[in-house]
Design a protein around this motif. Structure first.
Motif, PDB file in Angstrom:
ATOM      1  N   PHE A 165       0.991  -1.148   0.163  1.00  0.00           N
ATOM      2  CA  PHE A 165      -0.131  -0.003   0.079  1.00  0.00           C
ATOM      3  C   PHE A 165       0.896   1.301   0.068  1.00  0.00           C
ATOM      4  O   PHE A 165       0.590   2.294  -0.885  1.00  0.00           O
ATOM      5  CB  PHE A 165      -0.943  -0.009   1.162  1.00  0.00           C
ATOM      6  N   VAL A 166       1.806   1.171   0.876  1.00  0.00           N
ATOM      7  CA  VAL A 166       2.545   2.264   0.936  1.00  0.00           C
ATOM      8  C   VAL A 166       3.567   2.486  -0.418  1.00  0.00           C
ATOM      9  O   VAL A 166       3.810   3.812  -0.869  1.00  0.00           O
ATOM     10  CB  VAL A 166       3.596   2.109   2.215  1.00  0.00           C
ATOM     11  N   LEU A 167       3.877   1.575  -0.799  1.00  0.00           N
ATOM     12  CA  LEU A 167       4.688   1.403  -2.327  1.00  0.00           C
ATOM     13  C   LEU A 167       3.762   2.089  -3.284  1.00  0.00           C
ATOM     14  O   LEU A 167       4.135   2.917  -4.172  1.00  0.00           O
ATOM     15  CB  LEU A 167       4.926   0.144  -2.775  1.00  0.00           C
ATOM     16  N   LEU A 168       2.472   1.673  -3.358  1.00  0.00           N
ATOM     17  CA  LEU A 168       1.457   2.148  -4.391  1.00  0.00           C
ATOM     18  C   LEU A 168       1.300   3.738  -4.264  1.00  0.00           C
ATOM     19  O   LEU A 168       1.284   4.475  -5.034  1.00  0.00           O
ATOM     20  CB  LEU A 168       0.222   1.450  -4.297  1.00  0.00           C
ATOM     21  N   LEU A 169       1.029   4.051  -2.861  1.00  0.00           N
ATOM     22  CA  LEU A 169       0.945   5.535  -2.573  1.00  0.00           C
ATOM     23  C   LEU A 169       2.159   6.478  -2.823  1.00  0.00           C
ATOM     24  O   LEU A 169       1.969   7.434  -3.558  1.00  0.00           O
ATOM     25  CB  LEU A 169       0.579   5.649  -0.994  1.00  0.00           C
ATOM     26  N   SER A 170       3.302   5.901  -2.580  1.00  0.00           N
ATOM     27  CA  SER A 170       4.486   6.595  -3.051  1.00  0.00           C
ATOM     28  C   SER A 170       4.700   6.641  -4.474  1.00  0.00           C
ATOM     29  O   SER A 170       5.310   7.543  -5.211  1.00  0.00           O
ATOM     30  CB  SER A 170       5.854   5.956  -2.314  1.00  0.00           C
ATOM     31  N   GLY A 171       4.300   5.646  -5.235  1.00  0.00           N
ATOM     32  CA  GLY A 171       4.189   5.662  -6.725  1.00  0.00           C
ATOM     33  C   GLY A 171       3.339   6.652  -7.264  1.00  0.00           C
ATOM     34  O   GLY A 171       3.668   7.382  -8.109  1.00  0.00           O
ATOM     35  N   ARG A 172       2.349   6.960  -6.617  1.00  0.00           N
ATOM     36  CA  ARG A 172       1.258   7.667  -7.205  1.00  0.00           C
ATOM     37  C   ARG A 172       1.730   8.971  -6.674  1.00  0.00           C
ATOM     38  O   ARG A 172       1.653  10.160  -7.546  1.00  0.00           O
ATOM     39  CB  ARG A 172      -0.215   7.483  -6.469  1.00  0.00           C
ATOM     40  N   THR A 173       2.405   9.305  -5.656  1.00  0.00           N
ATOM     41  CA  THR A 173       2.704  10.700  -5.276  1.00  0.00           C
ATOM     42  C   THR A 173       4.028  11.267  -6.250  1.00  0.00           C
ATOM     43  O   THR A 173       3.868  12.313  -6.734  1.00  0.00           O
ATOM     44  CB  THR A 173       3.524  10.456  -3.861  1.00  0.00           C
ATOM     45  N   ALA A 174       4.869  10.092  -6.390  1.00  0.00           N
ATOM     46  CA  ALA A 174       6.175  10.446  -7.146  1.00  0.00           C
ATOM     47  C   ALA A 174       5.704  10.826  -8.477  1.00  0.00           C
ATOM     48  O   ALA A 174       6.004  12.042  -9.233  1.00  0.00           O
ATOM     49  CB  ALA A 174       7.187   9.343  -7.164  1.00  0.00           C
ATOM     50  N   PHE A 175       4.858  10.069  -9.169  1.00  0.00           N
ATOM     51  CA  PHE A 175       4.455  10.201 -10.722  1.00  0.00           C
ATOM     52  C   PHE A 175       3.606  11.243 -10.950  1.00  0.00           C
ATOM     53  O   PHE A 175       3.581  11.786 -11.899  1.00  0.00           O
ATOM     54  CB  PHE A 175       4.199   8.868 -11.458  1.00  0.00           C
ATOM     55  N   GLY A 176       2.738  11.424  -9.807  1.00  0.00           N
ATOM     56  CA  GLY A 176       1.661  12.618  -9.918  1.00  0.00           C
ATOM     57  C   GLY A 176       2.747  13.807  -9.797  1.00  0.00           C
ATOM     58  O   GLY A 176       2.282  14.862 -10.789  1.00  0.00           O
ATOM     59  N   TRP A 177       3.363  13.988  -9.039  1.00  0.00           N
ATOM     60  CA  TRP A 177       4.274  15.228  -8.933  1.00  0.00           C
ATOM     61  C   TRP A 177       5.282  15.374 -10.305  1.00  0.00           C
ATOM     62  O   TRP A 177       5.147  16.514 -10.839  1.00  0.00           O
ATOM     63  CB  TRP A 177       5.432  15.081  -7.840  1.00  0.00           C
ATOM     64  N   LEU A 178       5.823  14.227 -10.621  1.00  0.00           N
ATOM     65  CA  LEU A 178       6.493  14.447 -12.214  1.00  0.00           C
ATOM     66  C   LEU A 178       5.419  14.758 -13.311  1.00  0.00           C
ATOM     67  O   LEU A 178       5.967  15.489 -13.975  1.00  0.00           O
ATOM     68  CB  LEU A 178       7.035  13.120 -12.256  1.00  0.00           C
ATOM     69  N   LEU A 179       4.421  14.117 -13.285  1.00  0.00           N
ATOM     70  CA  LEU A 179       3.527  14.375 -14.688  1.00  0.00           C
ATOM     71  C   LEU A 179       3.209  16.015 -14.558  1.00  0.00           C
ATOM     72  O   LEU A 179       2.794  16.556 -15.627  1.00  0.00           O
ATOM     73  CB  LEU A 179       2.346  13.346 -14.710  1.00  0.00           C
TER      74      LEU A 179
END
Lengths: 286, 227
Positions: A164-178
């Motif tokens: 869950f933490v991994l998915l959340l951090s992936g969403r945060t990281a790529f959300g910021w990048l995009l």
């Protein structure tokens, strides 16, 4: 094609590195997921025998000093074949035997199933040529340290939490990048690059983060192995940790990059499908 | 990539019906000659952007044919269309400019992303800067550009890989000054003279007429489509 991919990937990477903390978090989340997965695999849990001592019986046979090595070997094999015998082992004079202490002469330890077998066998072996004396020995062994079955459930919950933490951090990281590379994304689209072509550098970045996460895991695994190996309780609770074979390498170089790719892919898609992705770009009303 | 062709864009009997059953286009036909210019004129919600999306195959028409530089875009295989699409210049609305970069870096970004470098890339950069009149501003950060200059940069990015056709979505829309609108019109004319056919959508029918654009260079869409 390769040159254009490398250019876009390089541009993307430069933008990503403006916020290294986000990516360190994503890499850390991959490591956490790998550690959780390891815990689930390595932890030794016990079932019904949890906390109970074990009873052991054996016959200590003191051997004649005249007996040759070859004869001792033949005698050991002969005893091994007798009913009720679990195993036979040899002790030199001065060695220790469990529940007995130091043996004064060369001896054979004949492990048996129960008390009655031990007593019967002691009588039988005492008259055997080459055996000077026999003695039945009884001792209790403390069980190996282990964790209750609930700990495996907790490890599973830990793994679910880590994912869950991994998915959340992936969403945060790529959300910021995009969001901060959104104009470049739009320009590439206007230039005619397909969605897949535009997504490839992003997926490569998520794969790279997964690989870094795996390498951090491997460094932790190898670094701690020497230290934890000296702790008997750890050796008993997680024996798999010390004889894992290729598992940690497989986890580092295959599973962790795939976890990164999965979390990155989910983060990218959920960002792209979100209506609030690029608030600064209006929709045309033509 | 492109063989001999006389018509840059040919739209024939185009019909597009929305999921709600509204016919946005019903038998729309027009053509854009090679190295010509056509303006698709219509008010908001008349289907101008939709028409460009159909030409770029981002949407499929209900019926009709669309030819771009002699290729029937609706019949190209996905792989061939992906390659072909990179040769169609497109200025979206609003124009996409990359903040934090100079004018030159914006153009080079597209060229390098398409794998165009070296002499060809330098030629493309020079031609785009020259046709749009942005040469003196090439080292200027995008943040310092005015509204017209941003559209010109969008045009420069659209044409830097020397496409046979440039599609422009409402290029006049954010420009408030009449002088700037006329300057943009002259720039479009310069690009056309540079050998690139232009299909531009706009709400500015009056501006075009005042500037001497003939009626035959305009495609008038129905006043309103209510979805």
């Amino acid at each position: 094609m390769r040159g254009s991919f490398l250019f876009v990937f390089g541009d993307l990477l430069r933008r990503a590195l403006r916020r290294p903390g986000i990516w360190a978090g994503f890499v850390g989340a991959v490591t956490l997921a790998a550690v959780s997965l390891s815990a689930l695999v390595f932890l030794q849990t016990d079932g019904m025998d949890q906390g109970k001592s074990r009873e052991h019986w054996y016959v200590l046979c003191t051997l004649s000093v005249l007996l040759s090595e070859k004869s001792i070997n033949a005698l050991a094999w002969e005893i091994r074949e007798m009913p009720g015998v679990i195993g036979v082992s040899f002790r030199f004079a001065g060695d220790t035997a469990p529940g007995y202490g130091m043996v004064p002469e060369r001896s054979l330890i004949v492990r048996v199933r129960d008390e009655s077998t031990a007593r019967a066998l002691a009588v039988k072996l005492s008259s055997k040529e080459g055996i000077e004396a026999t003695e039945t020995v009884h001792y209790l062994s403390s069980p190996p340290a282990s964790l209750p079955p609930l700990s495996r459930l907790l490890a599973l919950i830990g793994l679910i939490f880590a994912v869950f933490v991994l998915l959340l951090s992936g969403r945060t990281a790529f959300g910021w990048l995009l969001k901060h590379w959104g104009r470049e994304w739009e320009l590439l689209g206007a230039a005619g690059l397909s969605g897949w072509e535009r997504m490839l550098p992003l997926l490569a970045l998520s794969l790279l983060c997964g690989l870094f996460g795996g390498l951090v895991y491997l460094a932790l695994y190898l670094g701690l192995r020497g230290y934890l190996g000296g702790m008997e309780a750890v050796r008993q609770v997680a024996p798999g940790y010390f004889k894992a074979g290729v598992f940690p390498y497989l986890l580092s170089f295959v599973v962790a990059p795939l976890l990164g790719l999965l979390a990155g892919g989910v983060g990218i898609l959920s960002t792209l499908l979100s209506p609030r992705r690029l608030p600064e770009l209006e929709l045309s009303e033509g | 990539m492109f063989g001999a062709y006389e018509i840059a864009v040919q739209v024939s009997e185009l019909r597009y019906v929305t999921d709600e059953g509204v016919a946005v286009f019903d038998g729309l036909s027009f053509s854009l000659p090679r190295e010509g210019i056509r303006f698709v004129v219509g008010p908001p919600l008349s289907g101008k952007t939709l028409l460009l999306k159909l030409i770029l195959r981002e949407l499929r028409p209900t019926k009709g044919q669309i030819l771009v530089a002699g290729k029937n875009v609706l019949r190209l295989s996905p792989r061939k269309f992906r390659a072909f699409r990179k040769h169609i210049g497109y200025l979206p609305y609003p124009p996409v400019v990359l903040e934090g970069r100079t004018v030159e870096e914006n153009i080079l970004f597209k060229l390098r992303a398409l794998g165009i470098g070296g002499e060809q890339g330098e030629e493309g950069l020079q031609k785009a800067l020259s046709l749009t009149g942005l040469e003196p501003l090439r080292d200027l950060p995008v943040e310092e550009l005015g509204e017209l200059q941003r559209v010109l940069l969008g045009l420069a990015v659209g044409i830097c890989n020397d496409p046979p056709v440039l599609l422009c979505d409402d290029p006049f829309r954010d420009i408030t000054s009449q002088v700037d609108k006329e300057r943009l019109l002259r720039t479009l004319e310069a690009i056309r003279r540079g050998g690139i056919s232009i299909l531009a959508t706009t709400r500015e029918g009056e501006l075009l007429r005042r500037s001497g654009v003939s009626e035959e260079d305009m495609v008038l869409l129905r006043p309103e489509v209510t979805v």
